[in-house]
Write an enzyme that holds these catalytic residues in place. Structure first.
Site, PDB file in Angstrom:
ATOM      1  N   SER A 100       0.837  -1.202   0.000  1.00  0.00           N
ATOM      2  CA  SER A 100       0.000   0.000   0.000  1.00  0.00           C
ATOM      3  C   SER A 100       0.871   1.250   0.000  1.00  0.00           C
ATOM      4  O   SER A 100       1.966   1.248   0.573  1.00  0.00           O
ATOM      5  CB  SER A 100      -0.882  -0.006   1.265  1.00  0.00           C
ATOM      6  OG  SER A 100      -1.473   1.252   1.460  1.00  0.00           O
ATOM      7  N   LYS A 124       2.361  -3.778   6.675  1.00  0.00           N
ATOM      8  CA  LYS A 124       2.732  -3.831   5.247  1.00  0.00           C
ATOM      9  C   LYS A 124       4.233  -3.576   5.088  1.00  0.00           C
ATOM     10  O   LYS A 124       4.925  -4.275   4.343  1.00  0.00           O
ATOM     11  CB  LYS A 124       1.942  -2.784   4.443  1.00  0.00           C
ATOM     12  CG  LYS A 124       0.455  -3.065   4.318  1.00  0.00           C
ATOM     13  CD  LYS A 124       0.177  -4.359   3.566  1.00  0.00           C
ATOM     14  CE  LYS A 124      -1.311  -4.610   3.376  1.00  0.00           C
ATOM     15  NZ  LYS A 124      -1.586  -5.908   2.733  1.00  0.00           N
ATOM     16  N   TYR A 173      -1.596  -0.863  10.827  1.00  0.00           N
ATOM     17  CA  TYR A 173      -1.927  -1.500   9.536  1.00  0.00           C
ATOM     18  C   TYR A 173      -0.785  -1.246   8.544  1.00  0.00           C
ATOM     19  O   TYR A 173      -0.231  -2.184   7.971  1.00  0.00           O
ATOM     20  CB  TYR A 173      -3.246  -0.963   8.966  1.00  0.00           C
ATOM     21  CG  TYR A 173      -3.322  -1.149   7.474  1.00  0.00           C
ATOM     22  CD1 TYR A 173      -3.085  -0.079   6.612  1.00  0.00           C
ATOM     23  CD2 TYR A 173      -3.536  -2.404   6.937  1.00  0.00           C
ATOM     24  CE1 TYR A 173      -3.100  -0.264   5.240  1.00  0.00           C
ATOM     25  CE2 TYR A 173      -3.555  -2.595   5.561  1.00  0.00           C
ATOM     26  CZ  TYR A 173      -3.327  -1.517   4.716  1.00  0.00           C
ATOM     27  OH  TYR A 173      -3.311  -1.702   3.360  1.00  0.00           O
TER      28      TYR A 173
END
Ligand code: WQD
Length: 334
Positions: free
Chosen positions: A126, A154, A150
């Site tokens: 992302s 990643k 979050y």
């Protein structure tokens, strides 16, 4: 038949659109999904859209026994790893849930792939790994930093993959950094329709337009941007799906690890997206300006040239088509 692709989280928003694109291009598709954030009905919709068969295993990517069963039964050539929790706000409240799930699924998957000598992977990352960029547009070699658990999962997984490839150069890995995926398949059979109150802008706009929610809150109008509201690089989910097909071709053709921005290179503000959505769908979207959302950045959009040079990927659909398709999906599934 082309190669056989295992898609983890293949019933999800991006996974299901990617499955359709791959099937229509002649790949065989196997999906594993625990349905924690998706519905099993999506499998039949993928079959209907593509007129192809899909093999589906319901289960968790943390379950190595199930993964081994799949790799024993199916000769998997490439894996696309989507399965993860992805709500930024929830990750701040429940970091252990995010670290446990997003890291465990990935480590289990990589260990089983290694055991079965399946070493071609496309990883769903992302643009959030860029944090607050020092300048724009964002290039793949920009500094990486994250501001929520979050995003940090990643970033951690990107590091795990880089270390793995360094230890064993027979791994071929494409890390895809998505900007803001929106829209839906033109059929209206699949799309983005979160069950609860949406975190993201487009699903919220759609629910307000559809009168499921009363009013859109625009988080801040005092950013240093064209109209004071946040600017993002919205990319049609079907273009994003196409980007995954290009990444599969890449990891089949070359053995290396590399990162690619999947964006359009165009930045649109919140107000521009709302006004475009209202115009193309001839619908009202009442909104109010409220205070900024903690953790938001002012502007973020991609430099898409490296993905074009290396993958031959270029987004084709514009913001109007994204708005039309997003609303068509919800209208069709009322
Ligand atoms: C877009 C713009 C908000 C909601 C996040 C994750 C990213 C990826 C996509 C998972 C911002 C504004 C939003 C609302 C608003 N997720 N907004 N009112 O934050 O750019 O990216 O989702 O992979 O990793 O970081 O997307 O859609 O939440 O926000 O005004 O009700 O819309 O302030 O400017 P974001 P978003």
């Amino acid at each position: 038949m082309k190669e056989k692709i295992l898609i983890t989280g293949g019933c999800g928003f991006i996974g299901s659109h990617t499955a359709c694109v791959l099937l229509e291009s002649g790949y065989e598709v196997v999906i594993i999904d625990n349905l924690s954030n998706s519905k099993v009905e999506v499998i039949d919709k993928i079959k209907k859209i593509s007129s192809k068969e899909v093999t589906f295993y319901e289960g968790d990517v943390c379950d190595k026994k199930l993964l081994k069963k799949i790799f024993k039964q199916e000769k998997i050539d490439v894996v696309i790893h989507f399965a993860a929790f992805k709500a930024v706000g929830e990750s701040v409240k429940l970091p252990l849930k995010y670290y446990r799930n997003n890291l465990d699924t990935t480590l289990s998957l990589l260990e089983v792939m290694n055991e079965f000598n399946c070493k071609r992977l496309v990883f769903s990352s992302s643009a959030t790994v860029y944090g607050s960029p020092k300048s724009l547009p964002i290039k793949e070699d920009f500094p990486l930093s994250t501001t929520n658990p979050y995003g940090t999962t990643k970033l951690m997984i990107e590091q795990i993959l880089k270390d793995l490839a360094k230890s064993d150069p027979t791994w071929s890995i494409a890390i895809l950094r998505y900007f803001n995926p929106i829209g839906a398949h033109e059929s209206g059979l699949i799309g983005e329709n979160p069950n609860d109150i949406p975190n993201n802008l487009m699903p919220y706009i759609v629910k307000v337009a559809n009168k499921e929610l009363e009013i859109l809150s625009i988080f801040g109008s005092d950013y240093d941007t064209k109209d004071g509201t946040g600017v993002r690089d919205y990319i049609h989910v079907m273009d994003l799906a196409k980007g995954h097909e290009k990444a599969i071709e890449k990891v089949l053709a070359e053995t290396k690890i590399d990162c690619y921005n999947l964006g359009t290179g165009e930045g649109y503000s919140v107000l521009e997206l709302v006004e475009t959505f209202k115009r193309v769908n001839n619908v009202d979207v009442p909104y109010k300006i409220v205070e900024r959302r903690p953790g938001d950045i002012a502007a973020c959009y991609a430099d898409p040239t490296y993905a074009y040079k290396e993958l031959g990927f270029k987004a084709e659909r514009g913001i109007e088509e994204m708005c039309k398709d997003a609303y068509h999906f919800v209208e069709k599934n009322k």
